[in-house]
Design a protein around this motif. Structure first.
Motif, PDB file in Angstrom:
ATOM      1  N   ARG A  39       0.830  -1.207   0.000  1.00 14.82           N
ATOM      2  CA  ARG A  39       0.000   0.000   0.000  1.00 14.82           C
ATOM      3  C   ARG A  39       0.867   1.261   0.000  1.00 14.82           C
ATOM      4  NH1 ARG A  39      -5.456   1.017  -0.812  1.00 14.82           N
ATOM      5  NH2 ARG A  39      -5.636  -1.170  -0.235  1.00 14.82           N
ATOM      6  N   PHE A  40       1.935   1.250   0.769  1.00  7.87           N
ATOM      7  CA  PHE A  40       2.805   2.430   0.847  1.00  7.87           C
ATOM      8  C   PHE A  40       3.633   2.605  -0.417  1.00  7.87           C
ATOM      9  CE2 PHE A  40       1.540   2.214   5.193  1.00  7.87           C
ATOM     10  CZ  PHE A  40       1.582   3.536   5.614  1.00  7.87           C
ATOM     11  N   HIS A  41       4.031   1.521  -1.034  1.00  7.64           N
ATOM     12  CA  HIS A  41       4.765   1.650  -2.293  1.00  7.64           C
ATOM     13  C   HIS A  41       3.833   2.046  -3.440  1.00  7.64           C
ATOM     14  CE1 HIS A  41       8.420  -0.840  -0.812  1.00  7.64           C
ATOM     15  NE2 HIS A  41       8.677   0.451  -0.770  1.00  7.64           N
ATOM     16  N   THR A  42       2.551   1.737  -3.325  1.00  7.13           N
ATOM     17  CA  THR A  42       1.585   2.229  -4.307  1.00  7.13           C
ATOM     18  C   THR A  42       1.456   3.744  -4.189  1.00  7.13           C
ATOM     19  OG1 THR A  42       0.353   0.151  -4.279  1.00  7.13           O
ATOM     20  CG2 THR A  42      -0.809   2.092  -5.110  1.00  7.13           C
ATOM     21  N   LEU A  47       9.330   5.686  -1.743  1.00 11.36           N
ATOM     22  CA  LEU A  47       9.294   5.784  -0.289  1.00 11.36           C
ATOM     23  C   LEU A  47      10.087   4.624   0.320  1.00 11.36           C
ATOM     24  CD1 LEU A  47       6.335   6.696   1.926  1.00 11.36           C
ATOM     25  CD2 LEU A  47       7.348   4.467   2.264  1.00 11.36           C
ATOM     26  N   LYS A  48      10.882   4.912   1.335  1.00 13.60           N
ATOM     27  CA  LYS A  48      11.697   3.879   1.979  1.00 13.60           C
ATOM     28  C   LYS A  48      10.920   3.270   3.140  1.00 13.60           C
ATOM     29  CE  LYS A  48      15.999   6.377   0.910  1.00 13.60           C
ATOM     30  NZ  LYS A  48      15.343   7.562   0.293  1.00 13.60           N
ATOM     31  N   VAL A  49      10.774   1.957   3.096  1.00 14.40           N
ATOM     32  CA  VAL A  49      10.013   1.235   4.115  1.00 14.40           C
ATOM     33  C   VAL A  49      10.961   0.560   5.100  1.00 14.40           C
ATOM     34  CG1 VAL A  49       8.456  -0.705   4.543  1.00 14.40           C
ATOM     35  CG2 VAL A  49       8.003   0.856   2.650  1.00 14.40           C
ATOM     36  N   TYR A  74      12.583  -3.170   1.418  1.00 10.95           N
ATOM     37  CA  TYR A  74      12.386  -2.651   2.763  1.00 10.95           C
ATOM     38  C   TYR A  74      13.636  -2.959   3.575  1.00 10.95           C
ATOM     39  CZ  TYR A  74      11.499  -7.535   3.900  1.00 10.95           C
ATOM     40  OH  TYR A  74      11.625  -8.897   4.040  1.00 10.95           O
ATOM     41  N   GLN A  75      13.799  -2.239   4.669  1.00  9.16           N
ATOM     42  CA  GLN A  75      14.827  -2.556   5.653  1.00  9.16           C
ATOM     43  C   GLN A  75      14.160  -3.235   6.835  1.00  9.16           C
ATOM     44  OE1 GLN A  75      16.297   1.767   5.624  1.00  9.16           O
ATOM     45  NE2 GLN A  75      18.153   0.658   6.205  1.00  9.16           N
TER      46      GLN A  75
END
Length: 226
Positions: A39-42, A47-49, A74-75
């Motif tokens: 959802r956040f990458h959409t 954006l760095k997760v 992601y990290q």
């Protein structure tokens, strides 16, 4: 401007009654946590997760990623003994001199709308601290020490969701404080510094999956438009 999302997933699923943590349960044939990260990458592919998981769950998560061919970037940060410690560990993954914004989000909220995420990040550019909220629709009753309690004006209250988005330097400073019992979310940690928090509209579908009923609702939401 750098943008991060810290996704905190430390639940053990006790209320779910399942053998595995709730963030790993399947919705639409895929673990909840994968939906949340996607959802956040959409919202923003750059954006760095940062995913915060207890150490003892990390190998299982890696197995799930291989099984479901989940290759999003992601990290990984270690979860702490409390949500406060988990968030602090996640924030430590962001270089100390970084400027920009970070959203902190519950791993079991896979349905934050793109519009909600965008409102939070956009507003935080100027206000530095933002939370998504919804109006209370049920009647509220304050019990206190009284056996009967009394009704309170629900228009005076809001329900709070995530992502809660902050200026990176502000939230890093906030998490240098000692943990307190009344730090119930990230906004309460920031408010302890005297920082005002801005409320923006959330979305009704942005539920936190904690019970078997929530899991059934999630299946329906996955196939709806919002």
């Amino acid at each position: 401007m750098s943008k991060y999302a810290i996704i905190v997933a430390g639940g053990k699923g006790l209320r779910m009654g399942a053998d595995i943590p709730k963030q790993f349960l399947l919705v639409g044939g895929k673990p909840v946590l994968m939906h949340t990260i996607s959802r956040f990458h959409t919202y923003d592919k750059d954006l760095k997760v940062i995913l915060v998981l207890p150490k003892e769950q990390q190998s299982y998560w890696q197995e799930l990623c291989e099984q479901y061919q989940f290759n999003e970037e992601y990290q990984l940060a270690d979860g702490g003994a409390s949500r406060f410690q988990s968030c602090k560990n996640g924030l430590s993954m962001i270089p100390s001199d970084t400027t920009g914004l970070v959203g902190i989000h519950d791993g079991v909220r896979p349905f934050a709308s793109i519009e909600t995420i965008e409102r939070c990040f956009n507003t935080a550019q100027t206000t530095k601290a933002v939370i998504p909220v919804l109006p209370v629709t049920d009647t509220l009753r304050f019990k206190g020490d009284s056996p009967s309690g009394k009704n309170v004006q629900r228009s005076n209250y809001k329900t709070v969701q995530t992502p809660q988005v902050f200026d990176i330097q502000l939230i890093k400073k906030a998490y240098e404080q000692a943990e307190k019992a009344d730090f119930t979310d990230d906004a309460s940690v920031v408010e302890q510094l005297g920082q005002n928090v801005t409320m923006v509209e959330g979305n009704r579908e942005n539920i936190k999956i904690t019970t078997p009923f929530d899991l059934k609702v999630a299946e329906v939401l996955l196939h709806s438009e919002f």
